[in-house]
Structure formats: structure tokens, C-alpha cells
Design a protein around this motif. Sequence first.
Motif, PDB file in Angstrom:
ATOM      1  N   ARG A 157      46.991 -32.194-121.521  1.00  0.00           N
ATOM      2  CA  ARG A 157      47.690 -30.947-121.219  1.00  0.00           C
ATOM      3  C   ARG A 157      48.335 -30.317-122.462  1.00  0.00           C
ATOM      4  O   ARG A 157      48.200 -29.126-122.702  1.00  0.00           O
ATOM      5  CB  ARG A 157      48.754 -31.247-120.167  1.00  0.00           C
ATOM      6  CG  ARG A 157      49.552 -30.100-119.710  1.00  0.00           C
ATOM      7  CD  ARG A 157      50.504 -30.547-118.615  1.00  0.00           C
ATOM      8  NE  ARG A 157      49.844 -30.733-117.340  1.00  0.00           N
ATOM      9  CZ  ARG A 157      49.780 -31.894-116.674  1.00  0.00           C
ATOM     10  NH1 ARG A 157      50.334 -32.968-117.147  1.00  0.00           N
ATOM     11  NH2 ARG A 157      49.166 -31.958-115.525  1.00  0.00           N
ATOM     12  N   THR A 191      51.140 -32.751-105.681  1.00  0.00           N
ATOM     13  CA  THR A 191      51.177 -34.226-105.720  1.00  0.00           C
ATOM     14  C   THR A 191      52.241 -34.743-104.757  1.00  0.00           C
ATOM     15  O   THR A 191      52.029 -35.735-104.059  1.00  0.00           O
ATOM     16  CB  THR A 191      51.444 -34.737-107.151  1.00  0.00           C
ATOM     17  OG1 THR A 191      50.555 -34.081-108.052  1.00  0.00           O
ATOM     18  CG2 THR A 191      51.240 -36.244-107.247  1.00  0.00           C
ATOM     19  N   GLU A 210      55.189 -41.010-107.451  1.00  0.00           N
ATOM     20  CA  GLU A 210      55.108 -40.584-106.042  1.00  0.00           C
ATOM     21  C   GLU A 210      54.777 -41.743-105.106  1.00  0.00           C
ATOM     22  O   GLU A 210      55.024 -41.666-103.896  1.00  0.00           O
ATOM     23  CB  GLU A 210      54.062 -39.469-105.878  1.00  0.00           C
ATOM     24  CG  GLU A 210      54.425 -38.152-106.565  1.00  0.00           C
ATOM     25  CD  GLU A 210      53.991 -38.088-108.032  1.00  0.00           C
ATOM     26  OE1 GLU A 210      53.523 -39.136-108.566  1.00  0.00           O
ATOM     27  OE2 GLU A 210      54.136 -37.025-108.645  1.00  0.00           O
ATOM     28  N   THR A 235      53.004 -27.502-109.179  1.00  0.00           N
ATOM     29  CA  THR A 235      52.596 -26.832-107.935  1.00  0.00           C
ATOM     30  C   THR A 235      53.205 -27.489-106.703  1.00  0.00           C
ATOM     31  O   THR A 235      53.232 -26.885-105.626  1.00  0.00           O
ATOM     32  CB  THR A 235      51.069 -26.874-107.794  1.00  0.00           C
ATOM     33  OG1 THR A 235      50.669 -28.262-107.724  1.00  0.00           O
ATOM     34  CG2 THR A 235      50.380 -26.219-108.980  1.00  0.00           C
ATOM     35  N   GLY A 236      53.630 -28.743-106.832  1.00  0.00           N
ATOM     36  CA  GLY A 236      54.141 -29.494-105.682  1.00  0.00           C
ATOM     37  C   GLY A 236      53.034 -30.195-104.903  1.00  0.00           C
ATOM     38  O   GLY A 236      53.302 -30.895-103.931  1.00  0.00           O
TER      39      GLY A 236
HETATM   40  C1  PRP Z   1      52.187 -34.914-113.375  1.00  0.00           C
HETATM   41  C2  PRP Z   1      53.454 -35.438-112.718  1.00  0.00           C
HETATM   42  C3  PRP Z   1      53.187 -35.224-111.251  1.00  0.00           C
HETATM   43  C4  PRP Z   1      52.251 -34.025-111.246  1.00  0.00           C
HETATM   44  C5  PRP Z   1      53.005 -32.828-110.761  1.00  0.00           C
HETATM   45  O1  PRP Z   1      51.182 -35.853-113.272  1.00  0.00           O
HETATM   46  O2  PRP Z   1      53.703 -36.785-113.059  1.00  0.00           O
HETATM   47  O3  PRP Z   1      52.568 -36.348-110.665  1.00  0.00           O
HETATM   48  O4  PRP Z   1      51.837 -33.774-112.603  1.00  0.00           O
HETATM   49  O5  PRP Z   1      52.174 -31.695-110.738  1.00  0.00           O
HETATM   50  P1  PRP Z   1      51.969 -30.871-109.379  1.00  0.00           P
HETATM   51  O6  PRP Z   1      53.337 -30.549-108.865  1.00  0.00           O
HETATM   52  O7  PRP Z   1      51.205 -29.655-109.811  1.00  0.00           O
HETATM   53  O8  PRP Z   1      51.174 -31.723-108.427  1.00  0.00           O
HETATM   54  P2  PRP Z   1      49.876 -35.738-114.158  1.00  0.00           P
HETATM   55  O9  PRP Z   1      48.918 -34.784-113.529  1.00  0.00           O
HETATM   56  O10 PRP Z   1      50.199 -35.424-115.576  1.00  0.00           O
HETATM   57  O11 PRP Z   1      49.339 -37.187-114.055  1.00  0.00           O
HETATM   58  P3  PRP Z   1      49.912 -38.458-114.859  1.00  0.00           P
HETATM   59  O12 PRP Z   1      51.389 -38.272-115.082  1.00  0.00           O
HETATM   60  O13 PRP Z   1      49.616 -39.579-113.920  1.00  0.00           O
HETATM   61  O14 PRP Z   1      49.160 -38.471-116.146  1.00  0.00           O
END
Ligand code: PRP
Length: 226
Positions: A17, A168, A148, A165-166
Motif C-alpha cells: 500500500r 473487514t 479482527e 471501508t469497514g
Molecule cells: C488493514 C487493517 C484492517 C483493514 C481495514 O488490513 O489491518 O484489517 O486493512 O480496511 P477496511 O476497513 O477497508 O476493511 P490489511 O488489508 O492491510 O491487511 P494486513 O494488515 O493483514 O496486511
Amino acid sequence: MSALSVSPLRFALSKGRIFDDTLPLLEAAGLVPSEHPSESRKLRIPSADGRVEFLIVRASDVPTYVQYGGADLGVVGKDVLNEHGGEGVLEPLDLGIARCKLMVAGPVDAAELPQRPRVATKFPKSARAHFAAAGRQVELVKLYGSMELAPLVGLADLIVDVVDTGSTLRANGLEPIEMIAPISARLIVNRPAMKVRHAELSAVISELAAACQLPESTQESSQTES
Ligand code: PRP
Ligand code: ATP
């Protein structure tokens, strides 16, 4: 420019990212990496013009590289910078990329919380400060990812994690409870390097500031900034 006669500035970036979101700013600033880290195992990638050398490091290691001068500058999320503490680094620019929020979240329709809830997080320093400021007692459990999951298996009552975005949270039956801080990626600079290589670093800062169309202000990083 005279920078070409000395070693390139070392610029710490993490894969994924941060690299992907910083790339358009780097390109606008004329600092094009000669390779993409997703297509290379190299950890030192020169810019096409040789002005900088990109160091590919773990996101949470960027402030440490910059603090100790392993890198002259770097890009890091404010969440990670706050956990590090910001010692020895300047934070001249909010790049406005990788925007998200550091939040407290918990299960939808959760039973009443225990008096001292257990909170799973990758950000214990920020979480501790947040709950302490509210006068709430918590037990912190340090995790390195997949926060989570913790409430789903009884490891924790709450989590502190970044939310964009919420989706996850929703996918795992959780909901946001309160925001701790808005987060975005920051340009950080090694404090001694800012003196010794002032002209080169100022040029890069100005170019990146123009690229993200934000005013620049060289200021000491601190836990309280957001
Ligand atoms: C990040 C963070 C959340 C998610 C939130 O994870 O730890 O799990 O993004 O984003 P959302 O609100 O749009 O769903 P990431 O995608 O970076 O994965 P990782 O931390 O496991 O590498
Ligand atoms: P590490 O490898 O050290 O565990 P990481 O996997 O958390 O780091 P990334 O997922 O690349 O690293 O996130 C880098 C930064 O991007 C975070 O520090 C945060 O500031 C921001 N970020 C994290 N998740 C999101 C998201 N879902 N949307 C937008 N920005 C995010």
C-alpha cells in the motif's frame, strides 16, 4: 544538481500500500524507481535519475531506519509513527495518502463489557494512551495482524486497529465503536541528515509537497500530532 556527485539519498518505503500510493507522488516529483518491489527481490532500488536509492523495509521498521540514519527519509503511516514515538525524525509532510482511521471496535450486539476489557491490538502505545485519557482500565494484548479475529475466538473483548471501508470489520461481525485518530502517511526525515544534506532533502520535500499539493512545514514528530 550537486547531489549527483555524492551518494544518493536513502529513501525507506514499505512494499504494498505505501509503495503503491507513494509511487504517483514520486513520479510527479521526478523520482521514478527503476524497478517495482513486487517484481524484484532487491531491497535497494535506485531511482532512474540516481538521486535517491529506495530501501524496501517492513512498514513498522521505516521510522527505525530513519531514526538511526539507515535511511535519510521515508514514508510511514501515522499509526506506525505514533507507536514508534517519532524520536530523531522530522515529519515535514502529511502526504494525504493511505488514509484510514485508528478505531476501537467490538462485536455487533456484544454483551456488557467486563470492568477491565481485554483489547487486542498492534498499536498498544496508542491504545493505552486512548483508554488512559478516558480513565478506562483495559488489559492490552499485543498482536501483529488479523486483530479482527481476536474477539471471535474469545482472545479479546475489543480491538484497536485501522479501519478504512469497514468491510473487514463487517465481514467478521464487528462494528466500529469510537475513533482514536485519523491516519495518513507521512514523509519523515532523519534529523541530522536534514542539516548535513539540507539542499537535497529540501528539494525532495518541496517536490513531494508540490506533488501532493499540500503546504509543507518542517516540524518535530510527536505522539500527540494527528
Ligand atoms: C488493514 C487493517 C484492517 C483493514 C481495514 O488490513 O489491518 O484489517 O486493512 O480496511 P477496511 O476497513 O477497508 O476493511 P490489511 O488489508 O492491510 O491487511 P494486513 O494488515 O493483514 O496486511
Ligand atoms: P507490517 O508489515 O509492518 O505489519 P502492514 O502490513 O500494516 O505493516 P500495510 O498494510 O502496507 O502495512 O499498511 C501500511 C500503512 O497503510 C498503515 O501503517 C496504515 O497507516 C495504512 N493502512 C493500513 N490499512 C489501511 C487500509 N485498509 N486503508 C488505507 N490505509 C491503510
